[in-house]
Design a protein around this motif. Structure first.
Motif, PDB file in Angstrom:
ATOM      1  N   MET B 145       2.906  -2.575  -5.014  1.00 23.04           N
ATOM      2  CA  MET B 145       1.917  -1.443  -5.249  1.00 23.04           C
ATOM      3  C   MET B 145       0.912  -1.600  -6.310  1.00 23.04           C
ATOM      4  N   THR B 149      -2.909   1.927  -4.325  1.00 22.79           N
ATOM      5  CA  THR B 149      -2.326   2.278  -3.128  1.00 22.79           C
ATOM      6  C   THR B 149      -2.181   3.796  -2.647  1.00 22.79           C
ATOM      7  N   LYS B 154       3.701   2.128   1.949  1.00 20.60           N
ATOM      8  CA  LYS B 154       4.913   1.310   1.657  1.00 20.60           C
ATOM      9  C   LYS B 154       4.293  -0.056   1.150  1.00 20.60           C
ATOM     10  N   THR B 155       4.880  -0.520   0.190  1.00 22.06           N
ATOM     11  CA  THR B 155       4.591  -1.822  -0.478  1.00 22.06           C
ATOM     12  C   THR B 155       5.936  -2.405  -1.059  1.00 22.06           C
ATOM     13  N   SER B 158       7.176  -0.189  -3.546  1.00 23.86           N
ATOM     14  CA  SER B 158       7.126   1.199  -2.994  1.00 23.86           C
ATOM     15  C   SER B 158       7.730   1.101  -1.678  1.00 23.86           C
ATOM     16  N   ARG B 162       4.787   5.297  -1.339  1.00 24.03           N
ATOM     17  CA  ARG B 162       4.312   5.492  -2.793  1.00 24.03           C
ATOM     18  C   ARG B 162       4.772   7.295  -3.010  1.00 24.03           C
ATOM     19  N   ASP B 163       5.669   7.303  -3.859  1.00 22.17           N
ATOM     20  CA  ASP B 163       5.975   8.743  -4.283  1.00 22.17           C
ATOM     21  C   ASP B 163       4.959   9.262  -5.280  1.00 22.17           C
ATOM     22  N   VAL B 164       4.026   9.946  -4.809  1.00 24.70           N
ATOM     23  CA  VAL B 164       2.958  10.328  -6.102  1.00 24.70           C
ATOM     24  C   VAL B 164       3.864  10.920  -7.091  1.00 24.70           C
ATOM     25  N   MET B 167       5.355   7.958  -9.058  1.00 21.80           N
ATOM     26  CA  MET B 167       4.506   6.689  -8.984  1.00 21.80           C
ATOM     27  C   MET B 167       3.020   7.147  -9.186  1.00 21.80           C
TER      28      MET B 167
END
Lengths: 79, 259, 368
Positions: B145, B149, B154-155, B158, B162-164, B167
């Motif tokens: 990530m 991102t 998806k990385t 993450s 990416r759950d803001v 993250m």
């Protein structure tokens, strides 16, 4: 009627087969080879005489493997 | 007249309309097939060639996929520690103010570990150019990530997106630095279509000219793909970029130089 | 006529670098060394010599600005104190890997962490054994006077460019803040860009058609090549070890009990020797001036002559490891130090020498 005629030269050994050049060619001049180069990539190649030397393919080629040539056609040749 | 139209007769030096600039070294690029880095490299070198700046240029390479940029660009270059390129470029430009100095950085380098160096070089109005390639992921280390991102993307770090909330959000550092009085030209471009390549080249020309005119810091973001990191084909990744990256990182000039 | 001034140590080194033809200073304020940047700003160096002085946003940025300037063949420096020097280790390691010359000043304060702002010598290991990641050394110069703060500016740059290495002046808060007279030299002109291109052909100055491009990088992914680079660095450190050891001895002709100390501690020992000699004790001092390279041979020589060595440091005992390596068991080597920013008093130091080595029946116990 095209007043220009182009040709492309592709360094097929350096081509990574990303295909970005294929859709940007309005003349459908480029296709991917069935063969592989020594790095294992299906390389881009010129498949017809329709190239108009627009350089779109060379502009988007990340590896800079395409050289483009263009000549203006004289009237006689067009005819 | 028919004979003049053979392939051989067309492919003569005098008819050459486009080829790789000689300021790109013969070495094969280390980038994945279809990666925008190669095009971005080439455009910068084309501008340096056309403006006859090779002997005046000192470039700074980052850490990231383009860590080996100096292998491909036929100019004097320094390789900087991760994120420190704007500080390194500051040192160069302050001591050699007549040279053309640029950094070439990715999103992790410029907008995560090097945020401080980026913002302060911009805020001091260092008379340099920053070329920022944003593909929303850490490519070289294997697709982790990045600060840019996208939400839910998806990385490797993450894996469920990416759950803001936990993250954070994609960092629009280009908009941030445009607010600083030290920057003179701030723009966001891409290199995935012929039209965009032409626009990006014009932006690079303008950025270089701003430096030659001592106008302050010019910042050219290039939103790019990472087909390997995004796990797509190059063509799919460019389409995905248009549909998903551009709404968050819209293309166009954010700050234009004063005349 | 001699040009003599009363100066603080921090001011002296600032004036020293200007007169040594320094091209650029990049730094960040931190006590007890902020006078360096303040003095340089006050001195209007751009007008005086053309020297660039810039306050950076952090020590990290400072050292990487130094990297950029040094890679252009310029005489550049930074200064800081312990916590700031810790932040700079990344850049110093990169400069070691790229063999970029520069001058670094650490006006040491007590640690760890923020610690204190008082003088200390607890950064010896960091300065002498590498400091950052990778196998490398700095040349480390330890001034014991304001005059040496001044002198080591030019010496530091000369050594840095002679070997393409980073030179650290390892001072402390006492030497940095104290005032003494300084004898100043003539201004050395800064190198022109043409001279730099001629003298430092490796520098990034813009690729011209007559040469290949210059690349400054510490990266080589081929381990065989990377090993060669490392061997080359080690050979350089060996040459430095063979050629650049500097030290000073005081009252060592008949010495029986030897102090080994550098910087402020050496000054304390100087007074302790005076007190000891007045009492008839044959005490003397070995003062290493270069901490890397360390004067192992001189320690070895003196170790065979004396009955005891007391290593005096404002630390829990760091240089003592090198002193013991030099003595190699020939004589007992003990440590005395104060921690956390306290400078030991001369009688304290002498008493300790007597307790350990002279009052044999009271080994290890106080005598007064």
């Amino acid at each position: 009627m095209a007043k220009v005629k182009g040709e492309i030269v592709i360094n097929s050994e350096r081509c990574k087969g990303c295909e970005l050049c294929v859709p940007v060619c309005q003349q459908q001049t480029i296709a991917m080879s069935d063969k592989l180069n020594s790095k294992g990539y299906h390389y881009a190649m010129s498949i017809n005489d329709e190239c108009n030397g627009c350089i779109n393919c060379a502009l988007v080629c990340p590896d800079g493997v395409i050289s483009v040539y263009r000549v203006k056609l004289k009237d006689a040749a067009v005819a | 007249m028919e004979e003049e139209l053979t392939r051989e007769s067309i492919c003569q030096q005098e008819n050459l309309v486009y080829s790789r600039t000689p300021l790109m070294t013969p070495k094969a690029l280390s980038y994945c097939p279809g990666c925008g880095h190669g095009t971005a490299h080439r455009l910068i070198m084309e501008v340096i060639e056309e403006m006859n700046l090779q002997s005046q240029t000192i470039g700074v390479a980052p850490v990231g996929c383009s860590v080996l940029a100096y292998d491909f660009l036929d100019i004097d270059m320094q390789q900087a520690a991760h994120g420190r390129a704007p500080a390194v470029a500051t040192g160069i430009k302050r001591l050699l103010p007549d040279k053309f100095v640029f950094t070439y950085q990715g999103d992790g380098d410029l907008a995560a570990i090097g945020t401080g160096e980026t913002i302060h070089a911009c805020n001091r109005g260092e008379n340099i150019c920053i070329f920022f390639v944003n593909n929303g992921i850490y490519g070289m280390t294997g697709g982790q990530m990045a600060p840019t991102t996208l939400p839910n993307m998806k990385t490797a770090t993450s894996p469920y997106g990416r759950d803001v909330v936990s993250m954070g959000y994609p960092l629009k550092i280009t908009e941030m630095i445009a607010m600083l009085p030290g920057t003179c030209f701030v723009t966001r471009q891409s290199v995935h279509t012929p039209a965009n390549v032409r626009k990006t080249k014009k932006a690079i020309q303008k950025a270089v000219q701003c430096q030659l005119d001592k106008k302050g810091l010019s910042f050219v973001e290039i939103v790019s793909n990472c087909n390997s990191g995004w796990k797509m084909t190059p063509l799919e990744s460019n389409k995905w970029m248009e549909e998903n990256m551009f709404p968050v990182f819209p293309l166009g000039d954010i700050k234009v130089p004063k005349p | 006529m001699e040009d003599i001034k009363l100066m603080k140590g921090n001011e002296a080194i600032a004036e020293g670098v200007i007169r040594a033809g320094c091209d650029g200073y990049f730094g960040y304020p931190i006590t007890p060394q902020s006078e360096v940047l303040e003095y340089l700003m006050m001195a209007r160096t751009e007008e005086r010599t053309g020297m660039v002085v810039l306050q950076a946003e952090s020590e990290i940025a400072s050292i990487h600005m130094v990297y950029g300037g040094a890679a252009c063949g310029k005489r550049v420096m930074t200064s800081s104190s312990s916590p700031g020097i810790s932040l700079m280790q990344e850049g110093i390691s990169f400069m070691a890997g790229t063999e970029l010359p520069c001058l670094l000043l650490n006006v040491v304060r007590g640690g760890p962490g923020l610690g204190t702002i008082q003088p200390s010598q607890s950064d010896y290991f960091q300065a002498v054994k590498g400091g950052g990641h990778g196998d490398y050394k700095l040349i480390v110069l330890a001034p014991a006077s304001v005059q040496e703060m001044y002198d080591f500016a030019k010496l530091g740059f000369d050594l840095a460019f002679k070997y393409r290495i980073q030179v650290m002046v390892l001072s402390d808060g006492a030497i940095g803040q104290m005032m003494e007279k300084v004898v100043l030299d003539e201004q050395i002109p800064r190198q022109t860009n043409e001279e730099i291109i001629k003298n430092h052909p490796w520098a990034t100055s813009g690729k011209t058609p007559d040469r290949e491009r210059n690349i400054i990088t510490s990266l080589d992914l081929d381990p065989v090549k990377q090993e060669k680079i490392n061997i080359h660095l080690q050979e350089k450190f060996k040459r430095i070890t063979e050629n650049e050891v500097r030290f000073e001895t005081l009252m060592c002709d008949d010495v029986e009990y030897l102090f080994v100390a550098y910087g402020s501690s050496a000054r304390v020992c100087q007074k302790a020797i005076q007190l000891g000699r007045e009492k008839g004790l044959k005490v003397g001092l070995l003062r290493p001036i270069t901490l890397f390279p360390f004067p192992y041979d001189e320690v070895a020589k003196l170790a065979k002559q004396v009955k005891g060595i007391l290593c005096v440091e404002m630390s829990a005992g760091q240089m003592i490891e090198d002193v013991r390596l030099g003595a190699n068991g020939a004589v007992k080597v003990e440590h005395f130090g104060r921690l956390g920013g306290i400078i030991p008093a001369p009688d304290e130091v002498l008493n300790r020498m007597e307790e350990i080595f002279i009052s044999k029946n009271n080994y290890g116990r106080g005598t007064n």
